[in-house]
Design a protein around this motif. Structure first.
Motif, PDB file in Angstrom:
ATOM      1  N   GLN A 107       0.822  -1.180   0.008  1.00 25.00           N
ATOM      2  CA  GLN A 107      -0.122  -0.025   0.017  1.00 25.00           C
ATOM      3  C   GLN A 107       0.994   1.304   0.092  1.00 25.00           C
ATOM      4  O   GLN A 107       2.039   1.259   0.544  1.00 25.00           O
ATOM      5  CB  GLN A 107      -0.972   0.003   1.223  1.00 25.00           C
ATOM      6  CG  GLN A 107      -1.794  -1.203   1.417  1.00 25.00           C
ATOM      7  CD  GLN A 107      -2.515  -0.966   2.923  1.00 25.00           C
ATOM      8  OE1 GLN A 107      -2.415  -0.212   3.386  1.00 25.00           O
ATOM      9  NE2 GLN A 107      -3.193  -2.105   3.271  1.00 25.00           N
ATOM     10  N   LEU A 108       0.328   2.383  -0.260  1.00 26.81           N
ATOM     11  CA  LEU A 108       0.931   3.574  -0.144  1.00 26.81           C
ATOM     12  C   LEU A 108       0.937   3.905   1.324  1.00 26.81           C
ATOM     13  O   LEU A 108       0.128   3.618   1.905  1.00 26.81           O
ATOM     14  CB  LEU A 108       0.067   4.746  -0.903  1.00 26.81           C
ATOM     15  CG  LEU A 108       0.578   6.327  -0.862  1.00 26.81           C
ATOM     16  CD1 LEU A 108       1.863   6.438  -1.511  1.00 26.81           C
ATOM     17  CD2 LEU A 108      -0.386   7.195  -1.223  1.00 26.81           C
ATOM     18  N   THR A 109       2.221   4.112   1.773  1.00 24.65           N
ATOM     19  CA  THR A 109       2.510   4.029   3.134  1.00 24.65           C
ATOM     20  C   THR A 109       3.528   5.163   3.579  1.00 24.65           C
ATOM     21  O   THR A 109       4.109   5.848   2.567  1.00 24.65           O
ATOM     22  CB  THR A 109       3.014   2.913   3.986  1.00 24.65           C
ATOM     23  OG1 THR A 109       2.857   2.889   4.964  1.00 24.65           O
ATOM     24  CG2 THR A 109       4.366   2.487   3.226  1.00 24.65           C
ATOM     25  N   GLN A 110       3.664   5.766   4.750  1.00 18.56           N
ATOM     26  CA  GLN A 110       4.569   6.367   5.357  1.00 18.56           C
ATOM     27  C   GLN A 110       5.755   5.593   6.136  1.00 18.56           C
ATOM     28  O   GLN A 110       5.390   4.811   6.954  1.00 18.56           O
ATOM     29  CB  GLN A 110       3.968   7.392   5.987  1.00 18.56           C
ATOM     30  CG  GLN A 110       3.416   8.481   5.282  1.00 18.56           C
ATOM     31  CD  GLN A 110       3.507   9.932   5.669  1.00 18.56           C
ATOM     32  OE1 GLN A 110       3.994  10.224   6.645  1.00 18.56           O
ATOM     33  NE2 GLN A 110       2.747  10.911   4.998  1.00 18.56           N
ATOM     34  N   LEU A 111       6.959   5.779   5.940  1.00 15.80           N
ATOM     35  CA  LEU A 111       8.108   5.228   6.780  1.00 15.80           C
ATOM     36  C   LEU A 111       8.700   6.420   7.436  1.00 15.80           C
ATOM     37  O   LEU A 111       9.505   7.095   6.568  1.00 15.80           O
ATOM     38  CB  LEU A 111       8.744   4.400   5.750  1.00 15.80           C
ATOM     39  CG  LEU A 111       8.303   3.004   5.402  1.00 15.80           C
ATOM     40  CD1 LEU A 111       9.216   2.456   4.267  1.00 15.80           C
ATOM     41  CD2 LEU A 111       7.799   2.252   6.602  1.00 15.80           C
ATOM     42  N   ARG A 112       8.761   6.443   8.702  1.00 10.76           N
ATOM     43  CA  ARG A 112       9.424   7.522   9.391  1.00 10.76           C
ATOM     44  C   ARG A 112       9.191   8.730   8.928  1.00 10.76           C
ATOM     45  O   ARG A 112      10.159   9.862   8.443  1.00 10.76           O
ATOM     46  CB  ARG A 112      11.025   7.020   9.128  1.00 10.76           C
ATOM     47  CG  ARG A 112      11.267   5.867   9.998  1.00 10.76           C
ATOM     48  CD  ARG A 112      11.734   6.274  11.368  1.00 10.76           C
ATOM     49  NE  ARG A 112      12.154   5.047  12.102  1.00 10.76           N
ATOM     50  CZ  ARG A 112      13.497   4.618  12.352  1.00 10.76           C
ATOM     51  NH1 ARG A 112      14.259   5.510  12.544  1.00 10.76           N
ATOM     52  NH2 ARG A 112      13.697   3.644  13.045  1.00 10.76           N
ATOM     53  N   GLY A 113       7.700   9.238   8.623  1.00 11.68           N
ATOM     54  CA  GLY A 113       7.435  10.559   8.380  1.00 11.68           C
ATOM     55  C   GLY A 113       7.499  10.730   6.543  1.00 11.68           C
ATOM     56  O   GLY A 113       7.332  11.931   6.110  1.00 11.68           O
ATOM     57  N   SER A 116       5.884   6.277   0.808  1.00 13.19           N
ATOM     58  CA  SER A 116       6.862   5.490  -0.066  1.00 13.19           C
ATOM     59  C   SER A 116       5.612   4.808  -0.948  1.00 13.19           C
ATOM     60  O   SER A 116       4.604   4.469  -0.329  1.00 13.19           O
ATOM     61  CB  SER A 116       7.114   4.122   0.974  1.00 13.19           C
ATOM     62  OG  SER A 116       7.890   3.282   0.050  1.00 13.19           O
ATOM     63  N   ASP A 117       5.813   4.886  -2.131  1.00  9.42           N
ATOM     64  CA  ASP A 117       4.872   4.352  -3.068  1.00  9.42           C
ATOM     65  C   ASP A 117       5.121   3.147  -3.831  1.00  9.42           C
ATOM     66  O   ASP A 117       5.176   2.883  -5.002  1.00  9.42           O
ATOM     67  CB  ASP A 117       4.604   5.569  -4.244  1.00  9.42           C
ATOM     68  CG  ASP A 117       3.308   5.266  -5.129  1.00  9.42           C
ATOM     69  OD1 ASP A 117       2.773   4.670  -4.914  1.00  9.42           O
ATOM     70  OD2 ASP A 117       3.366   5.950  -6.243  1.00  9.42           O
TER      71      ASP A 117
END
Length: 128
Positions: A107-113, A116-117
């Protein structure tokens, strides 16, 4: 030694039996077959991308922000922990919506702010 059934069929075009039947026939002929492995690679949302650039993640020592070219006119930012690639390399990319063999859904997510696509995948993560 591992041998692909597709490779065997390329050299023996009339070979239309299952992998298990081929293994049994080879064993009968005296060629030891230790086993037959089946695997499947995700069929959708998995592409080959080109690493355009990468830089250290601003909030994580072991992560990188990667710019990956996914089509002629599109690039994506992907956060990745791998360090075994260079700019210009072509890499397997699981886009949002891809289901990996281990059950993970990308999924489209956030890693440490940082957004990440997608995910850069190793052979192991693809079940190969």
């Amino acid at each position: 030694m591992k041998v692909s059934i597709q490779w065997l069929r390329r050299w023996l075009p009339r070979l239309h039996t299952s992998a298990e039947e081929i293994a049994e026939a080879l064993t009968t002929l005296g060629i030891e077959v230790e086993g037959v492995e089946h695997f499947s690679v995700p069929q959708s949302h998995l592409i080959v991308g080109e690493v355009e650039s990468f830089e250290p993640h601003p909030r994580a020592d072991r992560l990188r922000l990667c710019r990956i070219k996914t089509s002629a006119d599109q690039s994506r930012q992907i956060v990745c922990g791998a360090h075994n690639f260079s700019a210009g390399d072509r890499v397997p990319v699981a886009l949002p919506g891809c289901s990996l063999p281990d059950g993970r859904e990308i999924q489209l997510t956030q890693l440490r702010g940082v957004e990440s696509d997608g995910m850069l995948c190793s052979a192991e993560e693809l079940g190969l």
